[in-house]
Design a protein around this motif. Structure first.
Motif, mmCIF file in Angstrom:
data_model
loop_
_atom_site.group_PDB
_atom_site.id
_atom_site.type_symbol
_atom_site.label_atom_id
_atom_site.label_comp_id
_atom_site.label_asym_id
_atom_site.label_seq_id
_atom_site.Cartn_x
_atom_site.Cartn_y
_atom_site.Cartn_z
ATOM 1 N N ALA A 149 0.830 -1.204 0.000
ATOM 2 C CA ALA A 149 0.000 0.000 0.000
ATOM 3 C C ALA A 149 0.870 1.262 0.000
ATOM 4 O O ALA A 149 0.555 2.243 -0.688
ATOM 5 C CB ALA A 149 -0.930 -0.006 1.215
ATOM 6 N N LEU A 150 1.965 1.225 0.748
ATOM 7 C CA LEU A 150 2.874 2.375 0.765
ATOM 8 C C LEU A 150 3.492 2.608 -0.620
ATOM 9 O O LEU A 150 3.605 3.743 -1.089
ATOM 10 C CB LEU A 150 3.982 2.158 1.800
ATOM 11 C CG LEU A 150 3.560 2.218 3.267
ATOM 12 C CD1 LEU A 150 4.735 1.834 4.173
ATOM 13 C CD2 LEU A 150 3.066 3.616 3.621
ATOM 14 N N ALA A 151 3.885 1.507 -1.279
ATOM 15 C CA ALA A 151 4.473 1.624 -2.618
ATOM 16 C C ALA A 151 3.467 2.209 -3.603
ATOM 17 O O ALA A 151 3.795 3.109 -4.388
ATOM 18 C CB ALA A 151 4.969 0.256 -3.100
ATOM 19 N N ILE A 152 2.224 1.715 -3.563
ATOM 20 C CA ILE A 152 1.187 2.221 -4.465
ATOM 21 C C ILE A 152 0.889 3.687 -4.158
ATOM 22 O O ILE A 152 0.669 4.503 -5.070
ATOM 23 C CB ILE A 152 -0.097 1.375 -4.355
ATOM 24 C CG1 ILE A 152 0.172 -0.061 -4.818
ATOM 25 C CG2 ILE A 152 -1.222 1.984 -5.168
ATOM 26 C CD1 ILE A 152 0.634 -0.177 -6.247
ATOM 27 N N GLY A 153 0.882 4.045 -2.871
ATOM 28 C CA GLY A 153 0.649 5.444 -2.498
ATOM 29 C C GLY A 153 1.724 6.366 -3.040
ATOM 30 O O GLY A 153 1.426 7.468 -3.523
ATOM 31 N N TRP B 191 7.315 -2.697 -14.041
ATOM 32 C CA TRP B 191 8.273 -3.367 -13.165
ATOM 33 C C TRP B 191 7.544 -4.128 -12.059
ATOM 34 O O TRP B 191 7.908 -5.253 -11.715
ATOM 35 C CB TRP B 191 9.222 -2.340 -12.560
ATOM 36 C CG TRP B 191 10.249 -2.954 -11.671
ATOM 37 C CD1 TRP B 191 11.469 -3.452 -12.029
ATOM 38 C CD2 TRP B 191 10.140 -3.166 -10.255
ATOM 39 N NE1 TRP B 191 12.113 -3.957 -10.930
ATOM 40 C CE2 TRP B 191 11.335 -3.794 -9.837
ATOM 41 C CE3 TRP B 191 9.169 -2.880 -9.312
ATOM 42 C CZ2 TRP B 191 11.550 -4.141 -8.512
ATOM 43 C CZ3 TRP B 191 9.382 -3.233 -7.995
ATOM 44 C CH2 TRP B 191 10.573 -3.856 -7.608
ATOM 45 N N LEU B 192 6.476 -3.515 -11.491
ATOM 46 C CA LEU B 192 5.747 -4.141 -10.393
ATOM 47 C C LEU B 192 5.058 -5.435 -10.823
ATOM 48 O O LEU B 192 4.808 -6.309 -9.989
ATOM 49 C CB LEU B 192 4.685 -3.168 -9.837
ATOM 50 C CG LEU B 192 5.199 -2.004 -8.981
ATOM 51 C CD1 LEU B 192 4.064 -1.059 -8.648
ATOM 52 C CD2 LEU B 192 5.842 -2.519 -7.709
ATOM 53 N N SER B 193 4.726 -5.557 -12.102
ATOM 54 C CA SER B 193 4.049 -6.773 -12.570
ATOM 55 C C SER B 193 5.026 -7.934 -12.738
ATOM 56 O O SER B 193 4.607 -9.075 -12.897
ATOM 57 C CB SER B 193 3.336 -6.504 -13.901
ATOM 58 O OG SER B 193 4.258 -6.172 -14.915
ATOM 59 N N GLY B 194 6.334 -7.672 -12.686
ATOM 60 C CA GLY B 194 7.344 -8.714 -12.825
ATOM 61 C C GLY B 194 7.555 -9.095 -14.273
ATOM 62 O O GLY B 194 6.682 -9.697 -14.893
ATOM 63 N N SER B 195 8.692 -8.706 -14.836
ATOM 64 C CA SER B 195 8.904 -8.931 -16.260
ATOM 65 C C SER B 195 10.383 -8.992 -16.588
ATOM 66 O O SER B 195 11.219 -8.396 -15.897
ATOM 67 C CB SER B 195 8.250 -7.789 -17.065
ATOM 68 O OG SER B 195 8.532 -7.913 -18.437
ATOM 69 N N LEU B 196 10.706 -9.738 -17.648
ATOM 70 C CA LEU B 196 12.072 -9.771 -18.181
ATOM 71 C C LEU B 196 12.222 -8.826 -19.371
ATOM 72 O O LEU B 196 13.255 -8.830 -20.036
ATOM 73 C CB LEU B 196 12.444 -11.192 -18.614
ATOM 74 C CG LEU B 196 12.626 -12.220 -17.500
ATOM 75 C CD1 LEU B 196 12.971 -13.584 -18.093
ATOM 76 C CD2 LEU B 196 13.696 -11.786 -16.523
#
Length: 256
Positions: free
Chosen positions: A88-92, A108-113
């Motif tokens: 929640a802190l990251a999204i805020g 980046w947050l969704s996780g990807s190469l």
């Protein structure tokens, strides 16, 4: 002794996510105020930044485990709560300061190469090599840590010391990886159980199988994302989440 132990459920991934989000947002503002691309960021600092946050989250779990004498499943519940707060802190932060960089950070947050190169692998190499060197050295303590603390101590194991070392190694490996490619969820949940299933009674095979299967599943998920998404690649984290949720539900049913 915890079938639900996973970096994304224990709060380790979320701790790494928060520190990397702060890094991506504010170092861009300080060093590259006119830039909208991650490529211009000092990416060598992403794994250490992620590791710092992951280890901090792991430290909180460690303190709660020993001070409150929590069972493995209760530790997982605490980890979920801690992870929710950190996420929640990251999204805020993204909502408040993301600006034109929201798309980059959310990817980046969704996780990807996507756009990851051998440079990222080289940056991860010291952490990975150190972790893989330590793993064989703590093999016997890991075997004994499967038992209750009283039973493990009866075999002469320094329980708190070995538990701390195992937690440190696992958090460092997971958090540094999150720093490089983002939080790819459920890989840490699915792979160890699959490795145990394939290894059967041959416990020494579990660790090497976990290493190989982890790399194979992430690569396969990346390939599926590229084939399904065509020009718009589906992030690995989305693919692993779709597959991982049924696995989680099955493990929860067994744990209950």
């Amino acid at each position: 002794r915890n079938p639900l132990a996973d970096p994304s459920l224990m709060g380790v991934s979320q701790g790494a996510t928060l520190t990397v989000t702060v890094f991506l947002l504010f170092t861009v503002y300080i060093f590259n105020p006119g830039s909208n691309t991650v490529a211009e960021l000092p990416i060598a600092w992403l794994p250490p930044a992620g590791m710092a946050g992951g280890l901090a989250a792991g430290g909180i779990i460690y303190l709660m485990a020993f001070r409150l004498d929590l069972s493995p499943l209760r530790i997982t519940l605490c980890g979920i709560a801690i992870g929710a707060v950190l996420h929640a802190l990251a999204i805020g932060l993204i909502a408040g300061w993301g600006s034109a960089r929201i798309e980059i950070i959310l990817e980046w947050l969704s996780g990807s190469l996507y756009a990851r190169t051998w440079d990222h692998a080289i940056f991860l190499l010291p952490f990975t090599i150190a972790g893989l060197i330590i793993l064989p050295l703590i093999y016997r303590p890991l075997v004994l840590l499967q038992f209750d603390s009283a039973v493990a101590r009866s075999f002469g194991l320094s329980y708190r010391k070995q538990f701390s070392l195992a937690l440190l190694v696992s958090c460092a490996l997971a958090a540094s990886a999150v720093g490089a490619v983002g939080p790819i969820v459920f890989v840490g949940l699915m792979v160890p159980h699959l490795a145990r299933f394939l290894a059967g009674r041959h416990f020494p095979l579990v660790l090497p199988l976990t290493v190989v299967l982890g790399a194979a599943i992430v690569t396969l998920a990346d390939l599926i994302g590229r084939l399904v998404g065509h020009a718009e690649e589906v992030p690995i984290g989305v693919v692993t989440a779709i597959v991982g949720v049924p696995v989680l539900l099955t493990l929860l049913r067994k744990a209950a």
